[in-house]
Design an enzyme around this catalytic site. Structure first.
Site, PDB file in Angstrom:
ATOM      1  N   SER A   1       1.192  -1.152   0.425  1.00  0.00           N
ATOM      2  CA  SER A   1       0.101  -0.058   0.104  1.00  0.00           C
ATOM      3  C   SER A   1       0.375   1.661  -0.122  1.00  0.00           C
ATOM      4  CB  SER A   1      -1.213  -0.176   1.480  1.00  0.00           C
ATOM      5  OG  SER A   1      -1.990  -0.772   1.235  1.00  0.00           O
TER       6      SER A   1
ATOM      7  N   HIS B   1      -4.246  -1.982  -5.013  1.00  0.00           N
ATOM      8  CA  HIS B   1      -3.720  -3.311  -5.387  1.00  0.00           C
ATOM      9  C   HIS B   1      -5.240  -4.823  -5.113  1.00  0.00           C
ATOM     10  CE1 HIS B   1      -3.106  -4.572  -1.350  1.00  0.00           C
ATOM     11  NE2 HIS B   1      -2.911  -3.177  -1.091  1.00  0.00           N
TER      12      HIS B   1
HETATM   13 ZN   LIG Z   1      -2.378  -4.535   2.555  1.00  0.00          ZN
END
Ligand SMILES: [Zn+2]
Length: 446
Positions: free
Chosen positions: A81, A306
């Site tokens: 992240s 993601h």
């Molecule tokens: Zn994560």
């Protein structure tokens, strides 16, 4: 910008092209990030809403799907992240763990800094700690995401008008129940810098002017499934409050809103926790879309950094691919994995814990029941949850392939002036660069 195919003419008899019209630019930008939320996760949330909750209209996001985003980091095809948020905040690829610094660990200008330099109001809203990777990449520069004490110290000095989330511990010294080793009380420092500070739901509700700092949990805020509305606002409520505080700025605003814990639930392979945080995120998006429709000059962009968990809908059971999956299995789940763990650790009867998790102990096969009761007896919460999640996944016929992230492309949604710029498949850095361009911001100079 690249020419859009739809704008070019192939007819030889067409009139000469009109003067290119001035591009419509947004005054305000709201960027939504669903952390760890891939395409299958949105399918799961939509099916649950339609088939279990009886709401046929689809997700608030659905009409505005415009493209997909490639998520790889500079050093690996599977991003974290920190690198993912840096791509959005700074328009630059970096390494996993980097918070708004490049691969040489040099600070990168962020959308927030560029917006502040241009006089826009700015805000960051998250359900994780406000020092967690995604909000951090919009508000600090550090070489490693774990440097949360430094991230907190930086993020109150940038003139950010709205900071809402969890993470009180990172703002307080050890002596006052926090985790800071340097003795600083950043709440006091924020107040001295002009912030109104809220650490309770009531104080949050009373916030009526920026700058405002609301930290409503020592660590992360609760999963939506476990959230006590008397103690913590929902992501939609935080979004509405942020818009109330930012919308008055005549120069416009930039607001980032993260559904942070969608990712955490997926790491734990906690299907119901994941699902309900996605639905809460979609409600927050609906608040922003309603604002944008009414206001008329606001661009709303929503994407994910993601995918997490490698979620599949349909899977093999006993070596045979099953052509079905059942969202209704998740309907009886009343607690996230975190909530079930708290019950176990507080000494609750394992049968009651299973019922809170949507399972009837008498309806389990003998091996599962024994394994769950043994794990509870031994106080092995991790083993209990792993077995519990496996039972839920087999019954729902859903699969998880990892407790980490994956490299699949994620959905991209856009509504409002400039939304056309986000069509197609693009790199995550393009999202940040296009937002900067549309707001007339100079990222490298920031
Ligand atoms: Zn994560």
């Amino acid at each position: 910008m690249p020419a859009l195919a739809a704008c070019s003419s192939t007819s030889t008899t067409a009139p000469p092209p009109a003067e290119p019209r001035a591009e419509v630019r947004p005054k305000n930008v709201i960027l939504f990030i669903s952390d760890g939320c891939g395409p299958a996760s949105f399918t799961m949330a939509r099916a649950y809403r339609r088939d279990v909750l009886g709401r046929d209209e689809g997700l608030a996001l659905d009409p505005y799907l415009v493209g997909t985003v490639q998520t790889h980091a500079a050093d690996t095809r599977v991003t974290d992240s920190a690198a993912g948020a840096t791509a959005f905040a700074c328009g630059v690829k970096t390494y996993n763990g980097a918070i708004a610094v490049d691969t040489l660990r040099q600070p990168l200008g962020t959308l927030v800094e560029a917006a502040e330099a241009r006089g826009l109001a700015t805000g960051l809203v998250a359900t994780s700690t406000i020092t967690h990777a995604t909000p951090a990449a919009f508000s600090a520069h550090v070489p490693a995401r774990g440097m949360t004490a430094e991230i907190a110290a930086q993020q109150i000095t940038r003139g950010i008008d709205v900071l809402f989330g969890g993470g009180l511990r990172d703002y307080l010294p050890v002596a006052e129940g926090g985790s800071r080793q340097d003795g600083r009380n950043l709440l006091q420092e924020a107040r001295a810098a002009g912030y109104t500070v809220a650490t309770t739901r009531d104080a949050f509700d009373r916030l009526d002017a920026a700058p405002a700092l609301a930290l409503m949990a020592p660590g992360h805020m609760a999963y939506e499934l476990d959230r006590n509305g008397a103690e913590q606002p929902s992501l939609a409520e935080m979004t509405r409050k942020a818009l109330d505080l930012l919308a008055g700025d005549p120069d416009g605003f930039f607001l980032m809103v993260e559904g942070s814990r969608i990712d955490h639930a997926a790491h734990g392979n906690d299907a119901a926790g994941h699902l309900h945080d996605i639905l809460a995120y979609d409600e927050a998006v609906a608040v922003a879309l309603a604002f944008a429709r009414e206001e008329g000059h606001t661009l709303v962009v929503a994407t994910s950094d993601h995918e997490t968990g490698g979620l599949t809908l349909g899977r093999s059971l006993d070596g045979r691919g099953v052509y079905a999956w059942y969202p209704e299995v998740l309907a009886g789940v009343r607690r996230s994995n975190e909530g079930l763990a708290k019950m176990l650790e507080a000494g609750a009867d394992p049968a009651a814990v299973l019922r809170a998790g949507g399972l009837d102990p008498d309806d389990l096969d003998a091996a599962d029941r024994q394994a769950l009761l043994d794990a509870a007896e031994e106080g092995d919460t991790g083993a209990f949850l792993a077995r519990y999640n496996d039972v839920i996944a087999r019954r729902a016929v859903i699969g998880w392939t990892t407790t980490g992230h994956t490299g699949v492309d994620v959905n991209l949604y856009a509504f409002g002036p400039g939304a056309d710029r986000f069509r197609g498949n693009q790199d995550n850095t393009d999202v940040g660069r296009r937002l900067a361009d549309l707001l007339g911001l100079d990222l490298p100079a920031a």
